[in-house]
Design a protein around this motif. Structure first.
Motif, PDB file in Angstrom:
ATOM      1  N   SER A  56       0.823  -1.211   0.000  1.00  0.00           N
ATOM      2  CA  SER A  56       0.000   0.000   0.000  1.00  0.00           C
ATOM      3  C   SER A  56       0.858   1.263   0.000  1.00  0.00           C
ATOM      4  CB  SER A  56      -0.919  -0.010   1.210  1.00  0.00           C
ATOM      5  OG  SER A  56      -0.176  -0.309   2.373  1.00  0.00           O
ATOM      6  N   SER A 114       4.377   3.555  -3.824  1.00  0.00           N
ATOM      7  CA  SER A 114       3.234   3.098  -4.617  1.00  0.00           C
ATOM      8  C   SER A 114       2.392   4.275  -5.080  1.00  0.00           C
ATOM      9  CB  SER A 114       2.350   2.160  -3.795  1.00  0.00           C
ATOM     10  OG  SER A 114       3.025   0.962  -3.508  1.00  0.00           O
ATOM     11  N   ASN A 166      -1.502   5.382  -6.667  1.00  0.00           N
ATOM     12  CA  ASN A 166      -2.812   4.861  -6.262  1.00  0.00           C
ATOM     13  C   ASN A 166      -3.356   3.826  -7.248  1.00  0.00           C
ATOM     14  OD1 ASN A 166      -3.469   6.604  -8.283  1.00  0.00           O
ATOM     15  ND2 ASN A 166      -4.544   8.081  -6.947  1.00  0.00           N
ATOM     16  N   TYR A 183      -0.749  -6.450  -1.471  1.00  0.00           N
ATOM     17  CA  TYR A 183      -2.199  -6.217  -1.523  1.00  0.00           C
ATOM     18  C   TYR A 183      -2.707  -5.943  -2.942  1.00  0.00           C
ATOM     19  CZ  TYR A 183      -3.438  -1.337  -2.335  1.00  0.00           C
ATOM     20  OH  TYR A 183      -3.705  -0.137  -2.933  1.00  0.00           O
ATOM     21  N   GLN A 224       2.177  -0.544   7.155  1.00  0.00           N
ATOM     22  CA  GLN A 224       0.776  -0.564   7.585  1.00  0.00           C
ATOM     23  C   GLN A 224       0.366  -1.849   8.260  1.00  0.00           C
ATOM     24  OE1 GLN A 224      -2.092   1.910   5.964  1.00  0.00           O
ATOM     25  NE2 GLN A 224      -1.398   1.548   3.886  1.00  0.00           N
ATOM     26  N   GLU A 265      -7.717   6.576   4.559  1.00  0.00           N
ATOM     27  CA  GLU A 265      -8.813   6.100   3.703  1.00  0.00           C
ATOM     28  C   GLU A 265      -9.667   7.277   3.229  1.00  0.00           C
ATOM     29  OE1 GLU A 265     -11.065   2.937   5.512  1.00  0.00           O
ATOM     30  OE2 GLU A 265     -12.506   2.869   3.859  1.00  0.00           O
TER      31      GLU A 265
END
Lengths: 263, 278
Positions: free
Chosen positions: A10, A31, A33, A65, A103, B171
Protein backbone atom coordinates in the motif's frame (compact mmCIF):
# COMPACT_ATOMS: atom_id res chain seq x y z
CA UNK A 1 16.71 -19.02 -15.41
CA UNK A 2 15.61 -15.43 -14.79
CA UNK A 3 12.84 -15.16 -12.23
CA UNK A 4 11.22 -12.06 -10.81
CA UNK A 5 9.10 -11.09 -7.82
CA UNK A 6 6.85 -8.05 -7.69
CA UNK A 7 5.43 -6.94 -4.30
CA UNK A 8 2.84 -4.19 -4.56
CA UNK A 9 2.23 -2.84 -1.08
CA UNK A 10 0.00 0.00 0.00
CA UNK A 11 2.93 2.36 0.58
CA UNK A 12 5.85 0.97 -1.44
CA UNK A 13 6.22 -1.32 -4.44
CA UNK A 14 9.19 -3.64 -4.69
CA UNK A 15 10.69 -5.53 -7.62
CA UNK A 16 13.42 -8.19 -7.53
CA UNK A 17 15.10 -9.97 -10.45
CA UNK A 18 17.00 -13.17 -9.70
CA UNK A 19 19.17 -15.32 -11.90
CA UNK A 20 19.42 -18.92 -10.71
CA UNK A 21 18.66 -17.92 -7.14
CA UNK A 22 21.02 -14.91 -6.97
CA UNK A 23 19.83 -11.33 -6.92
CA UNK A 24 20.55 -9.46 -10.19
CA UNK A 25 18.73 -6.23 -9.43
CA UNK A 26 16.18 -4.71 -7.04
CA UNK A 27 13.97 -1.63 -7.04
CA UNK A 28 11.76 0.09 -4.48
CA UNK A 29 9.35 2.93 -5.32
CA UNK A 30 6.51 4.69 -3.52
CA UNK A 31 3.23 3.10 -4.62
CA UNK A 32 0.93 5.17 -6.80
CA UNK A 33 -2.81 4.86 -6.26
CA UNK A 34 -2.93 2.48 -9.20
CA UNK A 35 -1.39 -1.00 -8.66
CA UNK A 36 -0.97 -1.60 -12.43
CA UNK A 37 1.19 1.47 -12.92
CA UNK A 38 3.14 0.86 -9.68
CA UNK A 39 3.98 -2.64 -10.90
CA UNK A 40 5.03 -1.49 -14.39
CA UNK A 41 7.18 1.29 -12.93
CA UNK A 42 9.02 -0.77 -10.36
CA UNK A 43 9.69 -3.71 -12.67
CA UNK A 44 10.88 -1.46 -15.49
CA UNK A 45 13.29 0.11 -13.02
CA UNK A 46 14.57 -3.28 -11.83
CA UNK A 47 14.93 -4.57 -15.41
CA UNK A 48 16.85 -1.44 -16.39
CA UNK A 49 19.20 -1.83 -13.39
CA UNK A 50 19.82 -5.45 -14.40
CA UNK A 51 20.57 -4.36 -17.97
CA UNK A 52 17.75 -6.51 -19.27
CA UNK A 53 14.39 -6.23 -20.98
CA UNK A 54 11.03 -7.38 -19.59
CA UNK A 55 11.06 -10.21 -22.15
CA UNK A 56 14.17 -11.67 -20.53
CA UNK A 57 12.19 -12.60 -17.42
CA UNK A 58 11.14 -16.23 -17.59
CA UNK A 59 8.65 -16.22 -14.74
CA UNK A 60 7.32 -13.47 -12.49
CA UNK A 61 5.22 -13.96 -9.36
CA UNK A 62 3.18 -11.13 -7.83
CA UNK A 63 2.38 -10.53 -4.20
CA UNK A 64 1.22 -7.77 -1.85
CA UNK A 65 -2.20 -6.22 -1.52
CA UNK A 66 -2.21 -5.15 -5.19
CA UNK A 67 -1.12 -8.57 -6.52
CA UNK A 68 -4.29 -9.35 -8.45
CA UNK A 69 -3.90 -6.26 -10.59
CA UNK A 70 -0.30 -6.75 -11.77
CA UNK A 71 -0.59 -7.19 -15.56
CA UNK A 72 2.60 -9.16 -16.36
CA UNK A 73 2.77 -11.93 -13.75
CA UNK A 74 2.25 -15.64 -14.46
CA UNK A 75 1.16 -16.33 -10.92
CA UNK A 76 0.44 -14.74 -7.57
CA UNK A 77 1.14 -15.87 -4.00
CA UNK A 78 0.01 -14.63 -0.60
CA UNK A 79 2.13 -12.11 1.27
CA UNK A 80 2.54 -14.56 4.14
CA UNK A 81 4.01 -17.29 1.91
CA UNK A 82 6.28 -14.83 0.09
CA UNK A 83 7.50 -13.14 3.27
CA UNK A 84 8.15 -16.52 4.90
CA UNK A 85 10.06 -17.79 1.85
CA UNK A 86 12.00 -14.55 1.45
CA UNK A 87 12.92 -14.37 5.14
CA UNK A 88 14.19 -17.97 5.16
CA UNK A 89 16.43 -17.09 2.20
CA UNK A 90 17.63 -13.87 3.83
CA UNK A 91 18.27 -15.51 7.22
CA UNK A 92 18.78 -19.26 6.72
CA UNK A 93 17.58 -21.17 9.76
CA UNK A 94 14.90 -18.60 10.65
CA UNK A 95 11.92 -20.35 12.27
CA UNK A 96 10.02 -17.23 13.35
CA UNK A 97 9.70 -14.17 11.10
CA UNK A 98 8.61 -10.78 12.42
CA UNK A 99 7.80 -8.57 9.46
CA UNK A 100 6.77 -4.98 10.18
CA UNK A 101 5.80 -2.89 7.21
CA UNK A 102 4.33 0.54 6.90
CA UNK A 103 0.78 -0.56 7.58
CA UNK A 104 0.92 -3.97 9.18
CA UNK A 105 2.80 -6.39 11.37
CA UNK A 106 3.06 -10.11 10.65
CA UNK A 107 4.50 -12.89 12.75
CA UNK A 108 5.10 -16.06 10.72
CA UNK A 109 6.24 -19.41 12.08
CA UNK A 110 8.01 -21.65 9.58
CA UNK A 111 8.65 -25.40 9.73
CA UNK A 112 12.04 -26.96 9.03
CA UNK A 113 11.28 -27.09 5.31
CA UNK A 114 10.39 -23.39 5.18
CA UNK A 115 6.62 -23.92 4.88
CA UNK A 116 4.31 -21.60 6.83
CA UNK A 117 3.16 -23.36 10.01
CA UNK A 118 1.07 -20.53 11.48
CA UNK A 119 0.88 -16.76 11.37
CA UNK A 120 -0.68 -13.77 13.11
CA UNK A 121 -1.14 -10.34 11.56
CA UNK A 122 -2.21 -6.94 12.78
CA UNK A 123 -3.42 -4.60 10.09
CA UNK A 124 -6.37 -3.16 12.01
CA UNK A 125 -4.51 -0.85 14.39
CA UNK A 126 -1.71 1.52 13.37
CA UNK A 127 0.04 1.00 16.69
CA UNK A 128 2.69 -1.68 16.27
CA UNK A 129 3.11 -0.94 12.56
CA UNK A 130 5.58 1.31 10.76
CA UNK A 131 2.89 3.93 10.63
CA UNK A 132 3.23 4.49 14.39
CA UNK A 133 6.93 5.36 13.97
CA UNK A 134 6.22 7.55 10.92
CA UNK A 135 3.66 9.61 12.82
CA UNK A 136 5.98 10.05 15.82
CA UNK A 137 9.04 10.90 13.69
CA UNK A 138 6.99 13.61 12.00
CA UNK A 139 5.90 15.10 15.34
CA UNK A 140 9.49 14.98 16.62
CA UNK A 141 10.74 16.52 13.38
CA UNK A 142 13.32 13.79 12.78
CA UNK A 143 13.84 11.18 10.06
CA UNK A 144 12.91 7.53 10.64
CA UNK A 145 16.63 6.67 10.57
CA UNK A 146 17.40 9.23 13.27
CA UNK A 147 14.53 8.01 15.44
CA UNK A 148 16.13 4.55 15.41
CA UNK A 149 19.37 5.92 16.87
CA UNK A 150 17.75 7.57 19.91
CA UNK A 151 17.51 4.44 22.08
CA UNK A 152 21.30 4.04 22.16
CA UNK A 153 21.75 7.66 23.20
CA UNK A 154 19.76 7.70 26.43
CA UNK A 155 19.44 5.84 29.70
CA UNK A 156 16.07 7.33 30.56
CA UNK A 157 13.45 6.66 27.89
CA UNK A 158 10.01 8.10 28.62
CA UNK A 159 7.26 5.58 29.34
CA UNK A 160 4.14 5.96 27.20
CA UNK A 161 0.89 4.96 28.86
CA UNK A 162 -1.19 4.60 25.71
CA UNK A 163 -0.56 2.26 22.81
CA UNK A 164 -3.03 4.11 20.57
CA UNK A 165 -1.15 6.17 17.95
CA UNK A 166 -3.51 9.12 18.41
CA UNK A 167 -3.14 9.29 22.18
CA UNK A 168 0.62 8.63 22.07
CA UNK A 169 1.00 11.47 19.56
CA UNK A 170 -0.71 13.83 22.01
CA UNK A 171 1.63 12.56 24.75
CA UNK A 172 4.68 13.24 22.55
CA UNK A 173 3.54 16.82 21.97
CA UNK A 174 3.02 17.26 25.72
CA UNK A 175 6.51 15.92 26.49
CA UNK A 176 8.03 18.20 23.84
CA UNK A 177 6.26 21.19 25.38
CA UNK A 178 7.47 20.14 28.82
CA UNK A 179 11.01 20.36 27.49
CA UNK A 180 11.99 16.68 27.64
CA UNK A 181 15.05 15.78 25.53
CA UNK A 182 14.25 14.50 22.04
CA UNK A 183 16.33 11.35 22.71
CA UNK A 184 14.27 10.39 25.77
CA UNK A 185 10.99 10.84 23.90
CA UNK A 186 12.24 9.04 20.79
CA UNK A 187 13.67 6.16 22.80
CA UNK A 188 10.34 5.89 24.62
CA UNK A 189 8.55 5.69 21.27
CA UNK A 190 10.85 2.89 20.11
CA UNK A 191 10.17 1.01 23.36
CA UNK A 192 6.40 1.52 23.06
CA UNK A 193 6.60 0.12 19.54
CA UNK A 194 8.64 -2.89 20.69
CA UNK A 195 6.20 -3.51 23.54
CA UNK A 196 3.24 -3.62 21.21
CA UNK A 197 5.03 -5.94 18.76
CA UNK A 198 6.21 -8.25 21.56
CA UNK A 199 2.58 -8.89 22.53
CA UNK A 200 1.83 -10.12 19.03
CA UNK A 201 5.06 -12.16 18.87
CA UNK A 202 4.51 -13.78 22.27
CA UNK A 203 1.02 -14.78 21.20
CA UNK A 204 2.51 -16.86 18.38
CA UNK A 205 4.86 -18.84 20.70
CA UNK A 206 8.06 -17.96 18.83
CA UNK A 207 10.77 -20.57 18.19
CA UNK A 208 14.41 -19.62 17.55
CA UNK A 209 15.94 -18.52 15.33
CA UNK A 210 13.91 -15.31 15.20
CA UNK A 211 14.46 -12.93 12.32
CA UNK A 212 13.00 -9.57 11.51
CA UNK A 213 12.22 -8.15 8.08
CA UNK A 214 10.36 -5.13 6.73
CA UNK A 215 11.25 -1.46 6.98
CA UNK A 216 10.98 -1.28 10.80
CA UNK A 217 13.83 -3.81 11.19
CA UNK A 218 16.14 -0.93 10.25
CA UNK A 219 15.28 0.77 13.57
CA UNK A 220 17.96 -0.43 16.02
CA UNK A 221 16.07 0.92 19.04
CA UNK A 222 13.00 -1.17 18.28
CA UNK A 223 15.05 -4.30 17.49
CA UNK A 224 17.20 -4.11 20.64
CA UNK A 225 14.22 -3.47 22.94
CA UNK A 226 12.34 -6.31 21.32
CA UNK A 227 15.34 -8.63 21.88
CA UNK A 228 15.23 -7.76 25.60
CA UNK A 229 11.47 -8.27 25.83
CA UNK A 230 11.57 -11.62 24.03
CA UNK A 231 14.79 -12.70 25.74
CA UNK A 232 16.12 -13.86 22.42
CA UNK A 233 18.44 -12.63 19.72
CA UNK A 234 16.84 -11.23 16.58
CA UNK A 235 18.68 -11.90 13.33
CA UNK A 236 18.58 -9.22 10.67
CA UNK A 237 18.95 -9.77 6.92
CA UNK A 238 22.38 -8.95 5.52
CA UNK A 239 22.02 -10.26 1.98
CA UNK A 240 19.53 -7.59 0.88
CA UNK A 241 17.33 -4.71 2.02
CA UNK A 242 14.91 -6.18 4.62
CA UNK A 243 12.04 -4.39 2.88
CA UNK A 244 12.53 -6.74 -0.10
CA UNK A 245 11.66 -9.98 1.73
CA UNK A 246 8.25 -10.33 0.05
CA UNK A 247 9.54 -9.63 -3.46
CA UNK A 248 12.50 -11.99 -2.94
CA UNK A 249 10.13 -14.70 -1.74
CA UNK A 250 7.98 -14.16 -4.84
CA UNK A 251 11.02 -14.42 -7.12
CA UNK A 252 12.12 -17.63 -5.35
CA UNK A 253 8.65 -19.13 -5.77
CA UNK A 254 8.72 -18.12 -9.44
CA UNK A 255 11.99 -19.96 -9.87
CA UNK A 256 10.75 -23.02 -8.01
CA UNK A 257 7.48 -23.31 -9.88
CA UNK A 258 8.95 -22.54 -13.29
CA UNK A 259 7.28 -21.01 -16.30
CA UNK A 260 3.54 -20.81 -15.92
CA UNK A 261 3.64 -23.34 -13.09
CA UNK A 262 0.77 -23.07 -10.66
CA UNK A 263 1.64 -22.40 -7.05
CA UNK B 1 -30.92 24.23 48.72
CA UNK B 2 -28.53 24.86 45.85
CA UNK B 3 -26.70 21.87 44.43
CA UNK B 4 -23.90 22.11 41.87
CA UNK B 5 -22.30 19.66 39.45
CA UNK B 6 -18.87 20.37 38.05
CA UNK B 7 -17.71 18.03 35.27
CA UNK B 8 -14.13 18.63 34.17
CA UNK B 9 -13.48 16.60 31.04
CA UNK B 10 -10.36 16.39 28.91
CA UNK B 11 -11.56 19.03 26.47
CA UNK B 12 -14.37 20.97 28.16
CA UNK B 13 -15.45 21.86 31.70
CA UNK B 14 -19.16 21.93 32.51
CA UNK B 15 -20.92 23.53 35.45
CA UNK B 16 -24.61 23.23 36.39
CA UNK B 17 -26.75 24.53 39.28
CA UNK B 18 -29.99 23.03 40.61
CA UNK B 19 -32.52 23.93 43.28
CA UNK B 20 -35.62 22.03 44.45
CA UNK B 21 -37.59 22.93 41.33
CA UNK B 22 -35.00 22.24 38.65
CA UNK B 23 -32.03 23.53 36.68
CA UNK B 24 -31.03 27.14 37.41
CA UNK B 25 -28.10 27.63 35.04
CA UNK B 26 -25.38 25.81 33.14
CA UNK B 27 -22.12 26.69 31.38
CA UNK B 28 -19.57 24.94 29.17
CA UNK B 29 -16.02 26.23 28.64
CA UNK B 30 -12.97 24.74 26.89
CA UNK B 31 -10.28 23.36 29.19
CA UNK B 32 -6.96 25.05 28.68
CA UNK B 33 -4.27 24.35 31.20
CA UNK B 34 -4.99 23.05 34.67
CA UNK B 35 -8.22 21.22 35.56
CA UNK B 36 -8.41 23.11 38.89
CA UNK B 37 -8.49 26.44 37.10
CA UNK B 38 -11.02 25.30 34.52
CA UNK B 39 -13.29 24.05 37.33
CA UNK B 40 -13.13 27.35 39.15
CA UNK B 41 -13.68 29.34 35.96
CA UNK B 42 -16.76 27.40 34.87
CA UNK B 43 -18.28 27.51 38.36
CA UNK B 44 -17.74 31.27 38.65
CA UNK B 45 -19.38 31.69 35.27
CA UNK B 46 -22.44 29.59 36.07
CA UNK B 47 -22.85 31.19 39.51
CA UNK B 48 -22.70 34.61 37.91
CA UNK B 49 -25.39 33.77 35.36
CA UNK B 50 -27.63 32.51 38.20
CA UNK B 51 -26.86 35.61 40.27
CA UNK B 52 -25.33 33.51 43.05
CA UNK B 53 -21.96 33.12 44.70
CA UNK B 54 -19.97 30.07 45.83
CA UNK B 55 -21.13 30.38 49.46
CA UNK B 56 -24.75 29.89 48.31
CA UNK B 57 -23.94 26.35 47.13
CA UNK B 58 -25.13 23.74 49.62
CA UNK B 59 -23.33 20.82 47.98
CA UNK B 60 -20.95 20.69 45.02
CA UNK B 61 -20.17 17.38 43.33
CA UNK B 62 -17.07 17.08 41.17
CA UNK B 63 -16.88 14.56 38.35
CA UNK B 64 -15.12 13.88 35.06
CA UNK B 65 -11.54 13.10 34.14
CA UNK B 66 -10.23 16.03 36.23
CA UNK B 67 -12.51 15.40 39.24
CA UNK B 68 -9.70 14.73 41.70
CA UNK B 69 -8.29 18.17 41.04
CA UNK B 70 -11.49 20.06 41.96
CA UNK B 71 -10.37 21.02 45.45
CA UNK B 72 -13.51 22.99 46.36
CA UNK B 73 -15.91 20.06 45.75
CA UNK B 74 -17.84 18.64 48.72
CA UNK B 75 -17.80 15.20 47.19
CA UNK B 76 -16.46 13.38 44.15
CA UNK B 77 -18.44 10.94 42.03
CA UNK B 78 -17.36 8.79 39.10
CA UNK B 79 -18.36 9.89 35.62
CA UNK B 80 -20.27 6.64 35.19
CA UNK B 81 -22.50 7.29 38.24
CA UNK B 82 -23.13 10.89 37.16
CA UNK B 83 -23.88 10.07 33.54
CA UNK B 84 -26.21 7.28 34.60
CA UNK B 85 -28.12 9.56 36.96
CA UNK B 86 -28.18 12.55 34.59
CA UNK B 87 -29.64 10.58 31.71
CA UNK B 88 -32.16 8.62 33.77
CA UNK B 89 -33.45 11.81 35.41
CA UNK B 90 -34.44 13.21 32.02
CA UNK B 91 -36.58 10.14 31.33
CA UNK B 92 -37.16 7.39 33.89
CA UNK B 93 -37.76 4.79 31.15
CA UNK B 94 -34.08 4.94 30.20
CA UNK B 95 -32.10 1.77 31.00
CA UNK B 96 -29.09 2.09 28.68
CA UNK B 97 -26.92 5.16 28.09
CA UNK B 98 -24.37 5.41 25.30
CA UNK B 99 -22.02 8.28 26.01
CA UNK B 100 -19.32 9.48 23.63
CA UNK B 101 -17.00 12.23 24.80
CA UNK B 102 -13.90 13.81 23.31
CA UNK B 103 -11.55 11.11 24.52
CA UNK B 104 -13.66 8.18 25.61
CA UNK B 105 -16.81 6.20 24.96
CA UNK B 106 -18.94 4.38 27.48
CA UNK B 107 -22.09 2.34 27.70
CA UNK B 108 -23.97 2.31 31.00
CA UNK B 109 -26.94 0.24 32.19
CA UNK B 110 -29.10 1.67 34.96
CA UNK B 111 -31.99 0.21 36.96
CA UNK B 112 -35.44 1.76 37.57
CA UNK B 113 -33.93 4.17 40.11
CA UNK B 114 -31.09 5.42 37.93
CA UNK B 115 -28.44 3.35 39.71
CA UNK B 116 -25.65 1.88 37.60
CA UNK B 117 -25.81 -1.91 37.20
CA UNK B 118 -23.22 -2.51 34.44
CA UNK B 119 -20.91 -0.43 32.34
CA UNK B 120 -18.14 -0.66 29.77
CA UNK B 121 -15.57 1.94 28.95
CA UNK B 122 -13.12 2.62 26.11
CA UNK B 123 -10.38 5.17 26.50
CA UNK B 124 -7.58 3.01 25.15
CA UNK B 125 -8.27 3.51 21.47
CA UNK B 126 -9.15 6.87 19.91
CA UNK B 127 -11.46 5.22 17.40
CA UNK B 128 -15.01 5.36 18.70
CA UNK B 129 -14.34 8.56 20.66
CA UNK B 130 -14.96 12.18 19.70
CA UNK B 131 -11.33 12.44 18.63
CA UNK B 132 -12.17 10.25 15.62
CA UNK B 133 -14.63 12.82 14.28
CA UNK B 134 -12.33 15.76 15.12
CA UNK B 135 -9.49 14.27 13.08
CA UNK B 136 -11.80 13.42 10.18
CA UNK B 137 -13.32 16.92 10.19
CA UNK B 138 -9.79 18.35 9.97
CA UNK B 139 -8.86 15.98 7.14
CA UNK B 140 -12.03 16.94 5.25
CA UNK B 141 -11.65 20.63 6.10
CA UNK B 142 -15.21 20.74 7.40
CA UNK B 143 -15.98 22.37 10.77
CA UNK B 144 -16.85 19.75 13.39
CA UNK B 145 -20.21 21.42 14.05
CA UNK B 146 -21.00 21.33 10.34
CA UNK B 147 -20.51 17.56 9.90
CA UNK B 148 -24.15 16.61 10.55
CA UNK B 149 -25.58 19.18 8.16
CA UNK B 150 -23.05 18.16 5.46
CA UNK B 151 -24.27 14.58 5.79
CA UNK B 152 -27.75 15.66 4.78
CA UNK B 153 -26.48 16.34 1.25
CA UNK B 154 -25.34 12.73 0.87
CA UNK B 155 -26.83 10.78 -2.03
CA UNK B 156 -24.86 7.55 -1.93
CA UNK B 157 -23.65 5.14 0.76
CA UNK B 158 -19.89 4.91 1.31
CA UNK B 159 -18.43 2.25 3.59
CA UNK B 160 -15.39 3.18 5.67
CA UNK B 161 -13.47 -0.05 6.20
CA UNK B 162 -10.74 1.11 8.62
CA UNK B 163 -11.47 1.19 12.30
CA UNK B 164 -8.19 2.76 13.41
CA UNK B 165 -8.25 6.58 13.33
CA UNK B 166 -4.86 6.71 11.61
CA UNK B 167 -5.87 4.27 8.87
CA UNK B 168 -9.34 5.81 8.49
CA UNK B 169 -7.73 9.22 7.96
CA UNK B 170 -5.71 7.82 5.03
CA UNK B 171 -8.81 6.10 3.70
CA UNK B 172 -10.76 9.37 3.82
CA UNK B 173 -7.99 11.23 2.00
CA UNK B 174 -7.92 8.56 -0.74
CA UNK B 175 -11.70 8.76 -1.08
CA UNK B 176 -11.49 12.54 -1.50
CA UNK B 177 -8.74 12.10 -4.11
CA UNK B 178 -10.90 9.58 -5.95
CA UNK B 179 -13.58 12.25 -6.18
CA UNK B 180 -16.09 10.75 -3.74
CA UNK B 181 -18.36 13.60 -2.55
CA UNK B 182 -17.55 14.83 0.98
CA UNK B 183 -21.15 14.46 2.29
CA UNK B 184 -21.10 10.76 1.33
CA UNK B 185 -17.79 10.26 3.15
CA UNK B 186 -19.14 12.05 6.21
CA UNK B 187 -22.22 9.85 6.28
CA UNK B 188 -19.95 6.81 6.06
CA UNK B 189 -17.85 8.12 8.96
CA UNK B 190 -20.92 8.73 11.13
CA UNK B 191 -22.10 5.20 10.33
CA UNK B 192 -18.71 3.72 11.25
CA UNK B 193 -18.64 5.66 14.49
CA UNK B 194 -22.18 4.54 15.35
CA UNK B 195 -21.44 0.89 14.58
CA UNK B 196 -18.48 1.02 16.94
CA UNK B 197 -20.59 2.55 19.73
CA UNK B 198 -23.39 0.02 19.17
CA UNK B 199 -20.88 -2.84 19.46
CA UNK B 200 -19.58 -1.40 22.73
CA UNK B 201 -23.12 -1.20 24.11
CA UNK B 202 -23.98 -4.74 22.98
CA UNK B 203 -21.02 -6.05 24.98
CA UNK B 204 -22.93 -5.28 28.22
CA UNK B 205 -26.34 -6.20 26.80
CA UNK B 206 -28.78 -3.53 25.71
CA UNK B 207 -31.99 -2.91 27.59
CA UNK B 208 -34.46 -0.40 26.17
CA UNK B 209 -34.98 2.41 26.27
CA UNK B 210 -31.69 3.83 25.15
CA UNK B 211 -30.35 7.37 25.14
CA UNK B 212 -27.24 8.94 23.68
CA UNK B 213 -25.18 11.51 25.63
CA UNK B 214 -21.78 13.21 25.61
CA UNK B 215 -20.43 15.84 23.23
CA UNK B 216 -20.75 13.60 20.16
CA UNK B 217 -24.50 13.15 20.82
CA UNK B 218 -24.96 16.70 19.53
CA UNK B 219 -24.05 15.32 16.10
CA UNK B 220 -27.34 14.30 14.46
CA UNK B 221 -25.49 12.13 11.94
CA UNK B 222 -24.04 9.83 14.59
CA UNK B 223 -27.45 9.73 16.32
CA UNK B 224 -29.06 8.66 13.04
CA UNK B 225 -26.37 6.01 12.53
CA UNK B 226 -26.83 4.72 16.05
CA UNK B 227 -30.60 4.37 15.59
CA UNK B 228 -29.93 2.46 12.35
CA UNK B 229 -27.32 0.21 13.98
CA UNK B 230 -29.48 -0.54 17.01
CA UNK B 231 -32.70 -0.80 15.02
CA UNK B 232 -34.65 1.32 17.51
CA UNK B 233 -35.34 4.98 18.14
CA UNK B 234 -33.40 6.61 20.95
CA UNK B 235 -34.80 8.76 23.73
CA UNK B 236 -34.13 12.45 23.37
CA UNK B 237 -34.31 13.84 26.87
CA UNK B 238 -34.32 17.40 25.60
CA UNK B 239 -31.37 18.42 27.78
CA UNK B 240 -27.95 19.24 26.36
CA UNK B 241 -26.18 15.84 26.11
CA UNK B 242 -22.87 17.49 26.87
CA UNK B 243 -24.15 18.62 30.28
CA UNK B 244 -25.30 15.16 31.31
CA UNK B 245 -22.37 14.49 33.65
CA UNK B 246 -22.67 17.85 35.42
CA UNK B 247 -26.42 17.39 35.71
CA UNK B 248 -25.97 13.93 37.22
CA UNK B 249 -23.43 15.36 39.65
CA UNK B 250 -25.80 18.12 40.76
CA UNK B 251 -28.67 15.61 41.16
CA UNK B 252 -26.50 13.38 43.34
CA UNK B 253 -25.51 16.49 45.32
CA UNK B 254 -29.20 17.30 45.84
CA UNK B 255 -29.88 13.73 47.03
CA UNK B 256 -27.08 14.12 49.54
CA UNK B 257 -29.06 17.10 50.87
CA UNK B 258 -32.16 14.91 50.98
CA UNK B 259 -33.78 16.53 47.94
CA UNK B 260 -35.19 14.59 44.99
CA UNK B 261 -35.48 17.08 42.14
CA UNK B 262 -38.44 16.36 39.88
CA UNK B 263 -37.62 16.17 36.16
CA UNK B 264 -39.13 18.95 34.04
CA UNK B 265 -40.79 16.61 31.52
CA UNK B 266 -42.96 14.76 34.01
CA UNK B 267 -46.32 16.45 34.16
CA UNK B 268 -48.24 14.00 36.33
CA UNK B 269 -47.13 10.99 38.34
CA UNK B 270 -49.14 8.48 36.27
CA UNK B 271 -47.50 9.67 33.04
CA UNK B 272 -44.14 8.59 34.37
CA UNK B 273 -42.39 8.85 31.02
CA UNK B 274 -43.95 11.86 29.34
CA UNK B 275 -41.08 13.96 28.22
CA UNK B 276 -40.08 16.88 26.13
CA UNK B 277 -38.23 16.19 22.89
CA UNK B 278 -38.38 16.12 19.12
Amino acid sequence: MISAGCDIGSLTSKGVIMENGRIKATAVIASTNNPESSAEKVMNLAVEKAGMAMDDIDVCVGTGYGRDRIPFVQDTASEIVCHGTGARWLVPGAMTVIDIGGQDCKVIRLDAGGQVEKFITNDKCASGTGRFLEVMARVLGVSLDELGTFSAGTMSPITFASTCTVWAQADVIRHLNDGHPLEDIGAGINSAMANRVSMLVSGSKPKPEICMTGGVSKNRGVVQTLEKLLGSRIHLPRRADPQLAGAIGAALLAQKNGRGGAN
Amino acid sequence: MISAGCDVGSLTAKGLLLNESGILASEVIPVSGRPTRAALEVMNLVLKSAGLSMKDVTHLVGTGYGRKRIDFAHSIESEITCHGMGAWWGDHSIRTIIDIGGQDAKAIRVNHEGEVTRYVYNDKCASGTGRFLEIMAEALEVPLDGMASEEEKSTRDVHISSQCVIFAESEVISLVNEGVPVPDIIKGLHGAMAARAAALARSIGIEERITFSGGVARNGGVLRGLEESLGTSLVRTGSDPQLNGALGGALIGARKCGVHVKPPGIMEEEHGTVQAGH
